[in-house]
Design an enzyme around this catalytic site. Structure first.
Site, short mmCIF file in Angstrom:
data_model
loop_
_atom_site.label_atom_id
_atom_site.label_comp_id
_atom_site.label_asym_id
_atom_site.label_seq_id
_atom_site.Cartn_x
_atom_site.Cartn_y
_atom_site.Cartn_z
N PRO A 354 27.35 -1.41 10.66
CA PRO A 354 28.05 -0.45 11.53
C PRO A 354 28.90 0.53 10.73
O PRO A 354 29.17 0.31 9.54
CB PRO A 354 28.95 -1.34 12.41
CG PRO A 354 28.54 -2.75 12.13
CD PRO A 354 27.82 -2.79 10.84
N PRO A 355 29.36 1.62 11.35
CA PRO A 355 30.21 2.59 10.65
C PRO A 355 31.53 1.97 10.21
O PRO A 355 32.10 1.13 10.91
CB PRO A 355 30.45 3.68 11.70
CG PRO A 355 29.38 3.49 12.72
CD PRO A 355 29.06 2.04 12.74
N GLY A 356 32.01 2.39 9.04
CA GLY A 356 33.35 2.02 8.60
C GLY A 356 33.50 0.67 7.96
O GLY A 356 34.62 0.22 7.73
N VAL A 357 32.39 -0.03 7.62
CA VAL A 357 32.52 -1.36 7.04
C VAL A 357 32.55 -1.32 5.50
O VAL A 357 32.68 -2.37 4.87
CB VAL A 357 31.38 -2.31 7.52
CG1 VAL A 357 31.51 -2.57 8.98
CG2 VAL A 357 30.02 -1.74 7.18
N GLY A 358 32.40 -0.14 4.93
CA GLY A 358 32.56 -0.03 3.47
C GLY A 358 31.28 0.11 2.70
O GLY A 358 31.24 -0.20 1.51
N LYS A 359 30.19 0.60 3.33
CA LYS A 359 28.91 0.71 2.63
C LYS A 359 28.99 1.72 1.48
O LYS A 359 28.55 1.45 0.37
CB LYS A 359 27.81 1.12 3.62
CG LYS A 359 27.62 0.14 4.76
CD LYS A 359 26.46 0.52 5.65
CE LYS A 359 26.70 1.79 6.42
NZ LYS A 359 27.82 1.70 7.37
N SER A 676 18.73 -9.47 25.16
CA SER A 676 19.49 -10.71 24.98
C SER A 676 20.28 -11.13 26.23
O SER A 676 20.91 -12.17 26.23
CB SER A 676 20.45 -10.58 23.80
OG SER A 676 21.41 -9.58 24.05
N LYS A 719 28.88 -11.53 18.39
CA LYS A 719 28.95 -12.05 19.76
C LYS A 719 29.89 -13.26 19.85
O LYS A 719 30.64 -13.40 20.82
CB LYS A 719 27.55 -12.43 20.24
CG LYS A 719 26.63 -11.22 20.45
CD LYS A 719 25.23 -11.64 20.86
CE LYS A 719 24.34 -10.43 21.09
NZ LYS A 719 22.97 -10.81 21.48
#
Length: 776
Positions: A354-359, A676, A719
């Site tokens: 996801p965006p903003g996780v530090g990739k 799901s 989840k």
């Protein structure tokens, strides 16, 4: 406002008239023009370009600007030293200014797009053929325009586009070009163009005739001597002899020093002779100079020395990033194999999350760890193959692609090259950029990568490529096959707390020049910001909120003469206002037809309540809550399963004849999709029809089949965190997802009871109150 009326920022041009279909680059230095350019980048990258009536006017007003110009699409922006911006644009349509909306801080106008009627009558066809014929003769006689221009126009059927492209090649005065731009009617434009071409053709014939006469009367040695002396005299008169000779000598020294590959050296020497022959004021001289500068600025032989120290790399990754242990382990393994094998080749790593996780910052840390220069290229929104491979030099204003630009910026032939947001590329009639990247990311092919502008082989085999993406389903399969996927999942609240205390707060205080312990954050304040003012998988919004807190604290210190402030949860509410987010909580009592599902979104995990209501009717199934196609299919599958197995759950088998079912997923404004929620819907339907209550402390996730099998899902970690936040203590998951439980933080595992199932009967046993006849 009709479709032909648009509001766009305007940039007045000095000495340049741009036609539709024309690709050109120019420099922007005036502050009003730069502001207009920045505004255009925010509005679909469209800008209206109009020529000034007088090029010498520095600050034109509306009276100094022509009424007719060209709507252009901004292709590329390059910031140069000295507050100058180089822009590459492509002309799209003629347009006329209707009114000026504002003149400060930049020009903004309402324009009417002038769409010509391409009426292919016999007169237009005859004029088009004549224009093509005369232009071909002119190109053959003229040395200014390359022969490729004729080939590019042969198959062109649209007469209006043909006329505009030819006008972009022919050297005319600005006022004449503006007159032709303002000629909307196609027949008149072709007639004027034909007149211009015939005039230029006659001039070219006279020049050719003079050249032939001189050639016949002077032998080769005399001719060369005469021309050189003549050129020397002209250059002396113009005062440019020293300049061009100095430039040529500088180029030669640079070529000798660089030790270029054989093909590259031959090419630049050929271009250098062309520059020497044409002189400073030839229209082609700037094109040649630009090409030489690009070739000689590339790192053909420059390399940085790799220092792969596994212990140091681990220290750097741990220092710069909290958590992400699986990602760090995989990168350390990757570097260890490179060190042992002493090989450049290896898999292309793709960091997905996801965006903003530090990739992106992980890639920077890897570059730091292995002592390589770092260069980043964003692929978001790229849809033209030429963005990767560059434009051919036959186009006006052609430049290399982003790969070559990145290599020039890296200043070494073995940088760490980050291809950011590879999942956000698209394609159109200009080609698919993903196809060009196939060669770039293939270590069997990229040693001879050929940019259309350079037309030289450039070795990319020493480059360490890392890519990032938010999702995999939009990446073309052949491209995905060349990469090794490393999942970077979202952070838990505990991990965000440590990131905030170890990194974000220190960074915010340093940026605002605040000394340690002047502004402090309590633990409760940090958790309040995380849980009630942000909802994301990463920490970008958290960083912004912390910076906002620091700014407000500084303001309060100055206004109230305080020396220190300790920010608590109460002060957070005071500074940031009412809570923005509240997490869904577990029901306090068991209910019929209400089941708590679990979902994964781009912001992390969340609870997904499903409600089912049964009414008298004729067997109609109604679905609401803005459900996607896959989710609708899951609901229908669950409904069919319950109908087929009604007797097992003490449900009247004729309910589908005299009962209507309404399935609703709250928060109807939020789109929802995915398979799901299948078990959640089946449980809610059985509960509503059988009258059995659902346990309030249970949540579930899983896909359902018509035979009652429960299939695995993704995002179990996120989840489970959502269930934990909501106060739920029992989570029903598919049997095949048991292996993913060890990825969940230990602190969360201890608070949740996981029940793994492979059949819907097991779900109902654990979710419904009372005994359930499961059958076989």
């Amino acid at each position: 406002m009709t479709d032909n009326i648009k509001t766009l920022p305007l940039i007045p041009l000095r000495g340049i008239v741009i036609f539709p279909e024309m690709i050109i680059h120019f420099d922007v230095g005036r502050s009003k023009s730069i502001l207009a350019l920045e505004e255009a980048m925010l509005k679909e990258q469209k800008v209206f370009l109009v020529a000034q009536k007088e090029a010498k006017i520095e600050e034109p007003d509306r009276e100094d600007i022509n009424l007719v110009g060209t709507v252009c699409n901004i292709k590329q922006i390059l910031r140069l030293p000295g507050d100058t911006v180089r822009v590459l644009v492509e002309g799209e349509n003629r347009a006329k200014i209707i009114k000026y909306n504002k003149e400060e801080p930049y020009f903004e106008v309402d324009i009417e797009v002038l769409e010509e009627e391409n009426m292919e009558d016999k007169k237009i066809q005859a004029l088009t053929r004549k224009v093509k014929k005369v232009f071909s003769e002119y190109v053959r006689l003229s040395e200014i325009i390359p022969m490729e221009a004729i080939i590019n126009l042969e198959d062109m059927e649209n007469s209006g586009e043909l006329a505009d492209i030819i006008l972009s090649y022919v050297p005319l005065k600005q006022n004449k070009k503006q007159e032709l731009l303002e000629t909307y009617e196609l027949t008149k434009r072709l007639e004027k163009l034909l007149y211009v071409l015939n005039n230029e053709l006659e001039i070219a014939k006279i020049e050719n005739k003079i050249g032939t006469k001189v050639k016949n009367n002077i032998d080769k040695v005399q001719k060369e001597y005469y021309l050189k002396e003549q050129l020397k005299a002209i250059q002396e008169e113009l005062g440019e002899e020293d300049d061009i000779n100095k430039d040529i000598e500088a180029y030669k020294r640079k070529i000798t020093k660089m030790k270029l590959p054989k093909e590259a050296k031959e090419k630049v020497m050929y271009e250098l002779k062309k520059l020497e022959r044409n002189g400073n004021y030839s229209p082609e001289s700037n094109v040649v100079r630009t090409y030489l500068d690009w070739v000689l600025d590339l790192p053909w032989n420059k390399k940085t020395n790799d220092t792969i120290d596994i212990k140091k790399a681990r220290e750097i990754l741990d220092k710069e990033h909290y958590g992400l242990n699986e990602v760090k382990d995989r990168i350390i393994e990757y570097l260890a194999v490179k060190k042992v094998s002493n090989s450049i080749k290896g898999p292309i790593l793709c960091l997905v999350g996801p965006p903003g996780v530090g990739k992106t910052s992980i890639a920077k840390s890897v570059a730091h760890a292995v002592n390589r220069n770092f260069v980043r290229m964003s692929l978001g929104g790229v849809r033209d193959e030429a963005e990767i491979r560059g434009h051919r030099r036959t186009y006006v204003g052609a430049i290399p692609g982003r790969i070559i630009y990145g290599m020039k910026k890296a200043k070494s032939k073995n940088p760490l090259f980050l291809l950011d947001e590879i999942d956000k590329m698209s394609n159109d009639f200009r080609g698919d950029p993903a196809d060009a990247l196939l060669e770039v990311l293939d270590d069997e092919q990229n040693s001879t990568f050929r940019d259309h502008y350079l037309e030289l082989d450039f070795d990319l085999s020493n480059v360490l490529f890392i890519t990032t993406a938010n999702r995999l389903d939009t990446i073309p399969r052949p491209l995905l096959d060349r990469m090794e996927i490393i999942e970077v999942s979202g952070y838990t609240s505990e991990e965000k707390y440590h990131i905030a205390t170890n990194h974000l707060i220190k960074k915010a205080l340093e940026e605002h020049n605040i000394k340690d312990k002047t502004i402090t954050f309590s633990d409760s304040a940090i958790y309040t910001i995380i849980e009630n003012y942000t909802r994301e998988s990463g920490v970008r919004e958290l960083e912004r909120k912390i910076s906002a807190m620091v700014r407000k604290a500084i303001t309060e210190m100055l206004e109230k003469n305080k020396e220190k402030i300790n920010i608590t949860s109460t002060i957070v509410s005071k500074y940031l206002g009412p809570q923005i987010y509240t997490y869904d909580t577990a029901e306090k009592e068991d209910k019929i037809g209400v089941v708590k599902g679990l979902a994964w979104t781009g912001y992390g995990g969340d609870t997904l309540p499903v409600e089912v209501s049964v009414m008298e009717g004729n067997g109609k199934l109604q679905l609401t809550g803005q459900l996607g196609d896959v989710m609708v299919e899951s609901a229908k599958t669950a409904y069919s399963y319950v109908r087929a197995n009604a007797a097992l759950y003490h449900i009247d088998g004729s309910f589908y004849k005299d009962k209507d079912l309404h399935i609703h997923v709250p928060e109807g404004a939020v789109p929802k999709d995915g398979p799901s929620a299948g078990v959640t819907m089946a449980t809610a339907i059985v509960s509503a029809l059988s009258g059995k209550k659902v346990k309030h402390n249970v949540a579930m996730t899983g896909e359902i089949t018509l035979t009652g099998r429960v299939l695995p899902i993704g995002g179990l970690k996120e989840k489970s965190l959502a269930a934990y936040r909501a106060g739920i203590n029992t989570v029903i998951i598919p049997k095949e997802n048991e292996k993913d439980i060890n990825k969940i933080p230990k602190s969360v595992q201890k608070k949740l009871k996981f029940i793994a199932v492979d059949k819907i009967q097991q779900v109902l046993e654990n979710a419904l109150v009372g005994e359930m006849n499961n059958g076989n």
